[in-house]
Design a protein around this motif. Structure first.
Motif, mmCIF file in Angstrom:
data_model
loop_
_atom_site.group_PDB
_atom_site.id
_atom_site.type_symbol
_atom_site.label_atom_id
_atom_site.label_comp_id
_atom_site.label_asym_id
_atom_site.label_seq_id
_atom_site.Cartn_x
_atom_site.Cartn_y
_atom_site.Cartn_z
ATOM 1 N N UNK A 78 -11.203 12.545 15.688
ATOM 2 C CA UNK A 78 -12.233 12.596 16.728
ATOM 3 C C UNK A 78 -13.428 13.341 16.161
ATOM 4 N N UNK A 79 -14.595 13.076 16.721
ATOM 5 C CA UNK A 79 -15.805 13.750 16.253
ATOM 6 C C UNK A 79 -15.765 15.226 16.633
ATOM 7 N N UNK A 83 -14.087 17.088 19.930
ATOM 8 C CA UNK A 83 -13.115 18.172 19.765
ATOM 9 C C UNK A 83 -13.598 19.453 20.435
ATOM 10 N N UNK A 84 -14.904 19.685 20.414
ATOM 11 C CA UNK A 84 -15.451 20.867 21.079
ATOM 12 C C UNK A 84 -15.184 20.787 22.588
ATOM 13 N N UNK A 85 -15.391 19.624 23.166
ATOM 14 C CA UNK A 85 -15.142 19.457 24.598
ATOM 15 C C UNK A 85 -13.672 19.713 24.929
ATOM 16 N N UNK A 86 -12.796 19.268 24.068
ATOM 17 C CA UNK A 86 -11.368 19.472 24.323
ATOM 18 C C UNK A 86 -10.949 20.920 24.142
ATOM 19 N N UNK A 87 -11.612 21.616 23.234
ATOM 20 C CA UNK A 87 -11.298 23.032 23.033
ATOM 21 C C UNK A 87 -11.843 23.890 24.162
ATOM 22 N N UNK A 120 -9.399 8.803 18.326
ATOM 23 C CA UNK A 120 -9.218 9.148 19.734
ATOM 24 C C UNK A 120 -10.553 9.380 20.444
ATOM 25 N N UNK A 121 -11.642 9.042 19.788
ATOM 26 C CA UNK A 121 -12.975 9.312 20.313
ATOM 27 C C UNK A 121 -13.167 8.694 21.693
#
Length: 331
Positions: A78-79, A83-87, A120-121
């Motif tokens: 994923x970009x 990944x920042x949004x998921x973290x 998974x983007x």
């Protein structure tokens, strides 16, 4: 699981909680692979046909193999933005988020070609899971006749601190702090949450305690002579002694009244906390929390079981509860 297939799940991080790391294995990659081989054998002996393993892997090497078991390895991509949004939902410190993002980006750039990459983007977890299942060429894991892989679960010696109690009495948090105290002092100690080693569906026997014995043996071979285990109240001391027959086990049961445990449940739900597999409290309704407290409440009043010490922690701060555990156990 929904299809009725005998299935198991474990996160690789749960198989490497042993610090300080062994010499020559600073990130504990080899330790985790040995523990995975060991618990995969136990899942297979329980009849599991599909074992899902999640977690972080070393990108420079080909995927790990497990003797006698077919392994299909997938690297999810994923970009950095995604990944920042998921973290963000994990409420980590900004510095930790930036370190994780930078490390992930560097690792993705050098993934070994033997990994099968799946993007998974902007996809939901359910959509990604369907994609992975469609790619998964499953060969059944060995059955009951297979010899378990990995180290001997009867490896002798060492001390085990077994911490249990009704749901939300604080066993996991307090046990982690006890282990952390030793790690900071430079003592090699293992830690495991038995619930996180127990995920198996459509099988006719539990796997958690057998997996714990395997992880314990793996950590002992890495030089850990002490081991902290946090576990569901349902596991009896007699069963623990049978699984760890040559270890010195100290049994502690934490106790806290319903009102205190309910307050902890609401705090975890509303303020967040570690994201662990199987957590039914993070987004729970008031009705679900009430049911959890009611179901586990009767255990608060059960007399001590064989060799079990009860420690009242309801009114204690975290630091005081950890001190009480260490004092009572002679840890």
């Amino acid at each position: 699981m929904a299809e009725g297939v005998a299935s198991g799940f474990v996160d690789i991080d749960q198989l490497g909680m042993c610090y300080p790391p062994p010499a020559g294995d600073p990130d504990r990659w080899a330790l985790k692979e040995r523990a995975l081989t060991a618990v995969a054998g136990e899942f297979a002996r329980a009849g599991v046909a599909r074992l899902v393993v999640s977690g972080v892997a070393w990108p420079d090497d080909p995927p790990p193999t497990i003797p006698g078991i077919s392994v299909h390895s997938v690297w999810l991509d994923a970009s950095e933005e995604t990944r920042r949004e998921r973290l963000d939902v994990r409420r980590n410190e900004p510095e930790q988020v930036e370190r994780s993002l930078a490390a992930g980006t560097a690792e993705a750039a050098r993934v070994h070609p033997a990994w099968e990459r799946v993007d998974t983007e902007r996809r939901s977890a359910a959509a990604t899971a369907e994609d992975v299942l469609a790619r998964w060429r499953v060969t059944a894991m060995p059955g009951e006749s297979a010899e378990p892989a990995g180290p001997d679960a009867g490896l002798g010696g060492g001390r085990v601190l077994w911490i249990t109690g009704p749901r939300l009495a604080g066993a996991s948090r307090i046990g982690w702090e006890v282990a952390t105290h030793d790690w900071e002092a430079g003592r090699r100690v293992g830690f495991a949450d038995v619930r996180q080693l127990s995920f198996a569906w459509n099988v006719d026997r539990p796997v958690g305690l057998a997996n714990l014995a395997r992880v314990h043996a793996t950590f002992q071979q890495a030089g850990a002579r002490r081991f902290v285990a946090v576990a569901p109240w349902e596991i009896e001391p007699e069963a623990v002694r049978a699984a760890l027959p040559t270890s010195e086990v100290v049994f502690l049961r934490l106790s806290a009244p319903d009102a205190e445990r309910r307050a902890r449940a609401l705090s975890r739900r509303d303020e967040g906390g570690p994201l662990l597999a199987g957590d039914d409290i993070l987004h729970a309704s008031d009705a679900v929390i009430a049911r959890i407290i009611h179901t586990s409440g009767a255990r608060w009043k059960v007399p001590p079981r064989d060799e079990e010490q009860i420690i009242e922690v309801g009114d204690l701060s975290l630091a005081d509860a950890v001190a009480a555990v260490r004092r009572s156990s002679g840890w």
